[in-house]
Structure formats: structure tokens, C-alpha cells
Design an enzyme around this catalytic site. Structure first.
Site, PDB file in Angstrom:
ATOM      1  CE  LYS A 197     -66.144 -14.851 -34.465  1.00  0.00           C
ATOM      2  NZ  LYS A 197     -65.228 -14.021 -35.273  1.00  0.00           N
TER       3      LYS A 197
ATOM      4  CD  GLU B 140     -66.732  -9.286 -37.554  1.00  0.00           C
ATOM      5  OE1 GLU B 140     -65.687  -9.930 -37.771  1.00  0.00           O
ATOM      6  OE2 GLU B 140     -67.722  -9.790 -37.001  1.00  0.00           O
TER       7      GLU B 140
END
Length: 200
Positions: free
Chosen positions: A134, A44
Site C-alpha cells: 500500500k 476495507e
């Protein structure tokens, strides 16, 4: 309804993810290469500046050459979703739960991984059709947070993000976390052997 079961395949059985924040283009590529060589497939790049977006673009191209994909992080607006899509991101990650951003990302063809830190947020996310979440900031939530959430929400699959490194990752994985996201640990030569052990 939104759906992010695509993360089943994006993460596969790899228990680590890399977050490359604010490193510039060259260092982002070098660190991602180190992560890929270790066996980390999910990377990411948070998009908080034009340089970050360019780093994401360069990394997405490099990932395609390896048959991999890259995601955009810190996606908190429709504009970030647009930038992520144009740069070649395959998925988005957000620090919090904004269902408008989740839907915009979904509509753009990128599964969204939103951030949660409370039972209310987990319940809202699951109600919207999301299963991968998350947990942020994981180091402050603590490893015990995850078994507590698994009781009422057994279908939730958590990525622990925030303050994670080779020293505490195992405790979170043992607590039921599916993936631990590491960042600066990948720049620390002393942590690389331990990260490699986590990857099996």
C-alpha cells in the site's frame, strides 16, 4: 517469510478498492453495497473503535452472502489483528510497515497489505516476501513516485491509498498502480459515473 500473493485473487482485475472509514454500521453497509453494485469487490473497514469493529462484523457477513470478502484497515497491533479475525476479516491493511503485525496477520490466516512510502520500506517489505504494498499517502507521494519505484522494484504491486478519487485515479493507474483505493468518493453522487468508467 510472509506471503501476500493472495491479493492477486482478492483484487483480480478490478482497479478500485473501497475504504469505508468511521461511517457507523448502517452507512458502512449502504456504502459497501454501492461499491459492490459498481463492481468493486475489495472493501476495507478501518478498525479504530468498537463501532468500526461491529461495522466490520456486519459487513463481513453481508459480503459472504455475495461470495465476497472484507478486510480490516488501520491494523497497527496484535490486538487489531485479533479483532479483525474475530470479526470475520479476510485480510488486513496497515498504514505503515510493521513486520510483526504482518506476521501476526499471516499467522492468523489473513494476508497483510502494509503501507510504504520510501524505497527502504519497499525493499524491506519485498525482502520479507511481500509483493503487494500500500503506497500511502499516495496523493502526497504523487503519481511519478510509482514509475520511480518500478525501476529498482519491478516485482512490487502497489495499491495507491490516501487522497484518491475519481479525479486523480486515472493518472495513478496510468503510472502503473495496480489498484486505487477510494473512500469519500463513493459518497459523492457526482463521482460515481467516473468511478464506473474506471471499472470498465
Amino acid at each position: 517469510m510472509t506471503d501476500n500473493t493472495a491479493f492477486d485473487d482478492l483484487f483480480g482485475s478490478v482497479p478500485l478498492m473501497a475504504i469505508l472509514r468511521g461511517m457507523g454500521v448502517e452507512r458502512t453497509l449502504a456504502t459497501a453495497t454501492r461499491a459492490w453494485d459498481l463492481g468493486i469487490t475489495a472493501v476495507e473497514v478501518p478498525v479504530q473503535s468498537p463501532t468500526d469493529v461491529e461495522a466490520l462484523r456486519v459487513l463481513a457477513a453481508a459480503a459472504r452472502e455475495r461470495g465476497l470478502t472484507v478486510g480490516a484497515g488501520t491494523v497497527v497491533s496484535d490486538e487489531h489483528v485479533r479483532q479483525a479475525k474475530e470479526a470475520g476479516a479476510a485480510f488486513t491493511v496497515s498504514p505503515g510497515l510493521d513486520l510483526d503485525v504482518v506476521r501476526a496477520s499471516h499467522d492468523a490466516g489473513m494476508p497483510s497489505l502494509p503501507g510504504v512510502s520510501t524505497a527502504t520500506e519497499v525493499q524491506r517489505a519485498l525482502g520479507a516476501g511481500l509483493t503487494w504494498l500500500k503506497a500511502f499517502p499516495a496523493s502526497l507521494l504523487g503519481a511519478d513516485w510509482f514509475p520511480a519505484m518500478r525501476g529498482p522494484f519491478p516485482q512490487a504491486r502497489f495499491v495507491a491509498t490516501g487522497g484518491m478519487d475519481a479525479g486523480n485515479a486515472r493518472a495513478f493507474l496510468d503510472a502503473g498502480v495496480r489498484v486505487v483505493a477510494v473512500g469519500s468518493a463513493l459518497d459523492d453522487e457526482s463521482q460515481l459515473p467516473a468511478l464506473a468508467r474506471l471499472l470498465g
